[in-house]
Design a protein around this motif. Structure first.
Motif, PDB file in Angstrom:
ATOM      1  N   ALA A  64      -0.480  -5.189   2.348  1.00 58.90           N
ATOM      2  CA  ALA A  64       0.057  -4.061   1.587  1.00 58.90           C
ATOM      3  C   ALA A  64       1.411  -4.400   0.999  1.00 58.90           C
ATOM      4  CB  ALA A  64       0.191  -2.838   2.489  1.00 58.90           C
ATOM      5  N   ALA A  68       4.267   0.444  -0.547  1.00 58.09           N
ATOM      6  CA  ALA A  68       3.246   1.334  -0.004  1.00 58.09           C
ATOM      7  C   ALA A  68       3.694   1.945   1.310  1.00 58.09           C
ATOM      8  CB  ALA A  68       1.941   0.575   0.208  1.00 58.09           C
ATOM      9  N   VAL A 179      -6.105  -2.491  -0.173  1.00 57.67           N
ATOM     10  CA  VAL A 179      -4.795  -2.299   0.436  1.00 57.67           C
ATOM     11  C   VAL A 179      -3.671  -2.956  -0.371  1.00 57.67           C
ATOM     12  CG1 VAL A 179      -3.375  -2.777   2.470  1.00 57.67           C
ATOM     13  CG2 VAL A 179      -5.701  -1.921   2.750  1.00 57.67           C
ATOM     14  N   THR A 182      -2.044  -0.513  -2.858  1.00 58.02           N
ATOM     15  CA  THR A 182      -1.724   0.848  -2.426  1.00 58.02           C
ATOM     16  C   THR A 182      -0.308   1.296  -2.738  1.00 58.02           C
ATOM     17  OG1 THR A 182      -1.404  -0.069  -0.193  1.00 58.02           O
ATOM     18  CG2 THR A 182      -3.481   1.075  -0.645  1.00 58.02           C
ATOM     19  N   VAL A 189      -5.942   4.291   1.206  1.00 61.49           N
ATOM     20  CA  VAL A 189      -6.934   3.443   1.877  1.00 61.49           C
ATOM     21  C   VAL A 189      -6.821   3.643   3.377  1.00 61.49           C
ATOM     22  CG1 VAL A 189      -7.724   1.089   2.310  1.00 61.49           C
ATOM     23  CG2 VAL A 189      -6.896   1.724   0.030  1.00 61.49           C
ATOM     24  N   GLY A 209      -0.924   4.106   1.494  1.00 59.14           N
ATOM     25  CA  GLY A 209      -0.911   4.895   0.270  1.00 59.14           C
ATOM     26  C   GLY A 209       0.508   5.150  -0.197  1.00 59.14           C
TER      27      GLY A 209
END
Length: 336
Positions: A64, A68, A179, A182, A189, A209
C-alpha cells in the motif's frame, strides 16, 4: 442470519457422527496454518495500542502507498457490516453468487442491492453509487483483472461512487491486488488473515483505503476493536515472508491435487483458488449428503446448485476424502 461453512458441531448432531471423526472442507481456510507462537504474558494484561507499528507493517506487506489509510479490524466481517453505514442509501452492485454478507450488510444499512452474475458493463456502472466485488470471488473463484477493476473505479468515482474490493482469497496469488492503488479516493480493499494464514479464529483483517474514510470507520468500530493478542500475532504473521512463500507454493500444489481427485470422481471443478475448488452440479445437495454420510463436510449452494471443497491437510485427510468420494453411489460420483 446467513448460513456459512464451518458449522461442524451442527453437522455432527445432524448426522450422528462424533465430532472428531469429521473432515471439514466447508470453509476454504488453509488447513496448515501459520504456526502461532506462545504469547508473552503482557500481551494478555495490557490494552492494545494503535501506535504499535501494525498499520505500517501491513502497508509494506500488502504494497500500500504511504498515502493510503490502513485499519486493522476484527475480521473483515466487522468492516463489511460497518462500512455501508458511512454512505447515504443508494444503489449498490454486488456479485451473485458471492459471500452473502456483503449484500446483507448494505441492505441492512438501507441501500438497494443490485446483483450481477457477471462484471457490470459501463452502462450498469453509471447507475450505481458503489460496486462491491470479491476478487477472486467466493465461491466461484472467478478473478477480474486489476486493470478492469481500476477502469470501473474511474467511472464510479467520477460521479462520487465507491469501489469496494474484497481480497480475502488473493494472498496465495496476489498479482491482481488493488492495494497498491488504495491512495485513490473512493477505493477500499479488504484483506484477511483468516484464509491464507489459516487464522480464522483470530478474527483479524485489514482495510486499506482513503485515510479519512479509514478514520471514520475506526471511529465507528470504537476503541480496542482488535484485541492485543490479535494485533501481536498479526504483526508476526505478516512479517514471516518465508512461511508465506512456502505456503503459497504448497497451496498451489495441493489445489492441483484436489482438482484431480474431484475430476476422477466426476465432480469436475469449474473454478477455484489455491484454497478451494468450485464444482457446479445439478444434484449438489445429494452429493453433499452422500459425503456427509462419510463424515466429510463440504459447502453446498442452492442457486446455482454447486459444491465448494476446501483443502485437506495431513495425508490421512486426503485419504479420508478419497475414500468418501469412492463410496458415493453410482459411477464416478453418481447423481447425474
Amino acid at each position: 442470519m446467513a448460513t456459512h461453512g464451518g458449522r461442524l458441531n451442527q453437522a455432527a448432531r445432524d448426522w450422528g457422527i462424533p465430532l472428531e471423526q469429521w473432515l471439514d472442507l466447508s470453509t476454504g481456510i488453509n488447513p496448515r496454518p501459520w504456526p502461532v507462537p506462545e504469547l508473552p504474558v503482557e500481551v494478555w494484561q495490557r490494552l492494545p495500542e494503535d501506535d504499535d507499528g501494525l498499520p505500517a507493517l501491513a502497508r509494506r506487506w500488502a504494497g500500500a502507498p504511504a498515502s493510503a489509510g490502513c485499519l486493522p479490524v476484527a475480521g473483515t466481517q466487522a468492516a463489511i457490516q460497518a462500512l455501508p453505514r458511512l454512505r447515504r442509501p443508494g444503489r449498490i452492485g454486488v456479485p451473485e453468487p458471492a459471500y452473502v454478507e456483503h449484500a446483507e450488510g448494505w441492505r441492512a444499512a438501507g441501500h438497494e442491492v443490485v446483483p450481477f452474475s457477471a462484471f457490470p458493463s459501463d452502462e450498469a456502472l453509471a447507475g450505481l453509487d458503489a460496486l462491491v466485488w470479491i476478487n477472486p470471488n467466493n465461491p466461484t473463484g472467478e478473478t477480474v483483472t486489476a486493470n478492469r477493476l481500476l477502469a470501473s473505479h474511474k467511472r464510479l468515482v467520477a460521479h462520487g461512487g465507491w469501489l469496494v474490493v474484497d481480497e480475502a482469497f488473493i494472498d496465495a496469488e496476489p498479482a491482481q491486488t488493488l492495494v497498491p492503488e488504495t491512495g485513490r479516493e473512493g477505493l477500499v480493499v479488504y484483506r484477511s488473515l483468516g484464509k491464507f494464514f489459516g487464522l480464522a479464529g483470530l478474527r483479524a483483517g485489514l482495510v486499506f483505503g482513503p485515510g479519512a474514510l479509514c478514520d471514520q470507520l475506526g471511529d465507528m468500530l470504537g476503541p480496542w476493536s482488535v484485541s492485543h493478542p490479535a494485533r501481536y500475532l498479526m504483526q508476526r504473521a505478516l512479517a514471516d515472508t518465508g512461511w508465506q512463500k512456502a505456503a503459497a507454493e504448497r497451496l498451489r500444489a495441493d489445489s492441483d491435487r484436489l482438482a484431480g481427485m474431484l475430476r476422477a470422481a466426476g465432480l469436475a471443478p469449474q473454478g477455484g483458488t489455491p484454497l478451494f475448488m468450485y464444482c457446479p452440479h445439478d444434484n449438489a445437495r445429494r452429493v453433499a449428503d452422500a459425503l456427509a454420510e462419510q463424515a466429510v463436510l463440504v459447502r453446498v449452494f442452492e442457486s446455482p446448485p454447486a459444491l465448494r471443497f476446501g483443502l485437506p491437510g495431513p495425508e490421512a485427510e486426503w485419504q479420508h476424502l478419497e475414500n468418501a468420494l469412492a463410496a458415493m453411489p453410482g459411477s464416478q460420483g453418481g447423481y447425474r
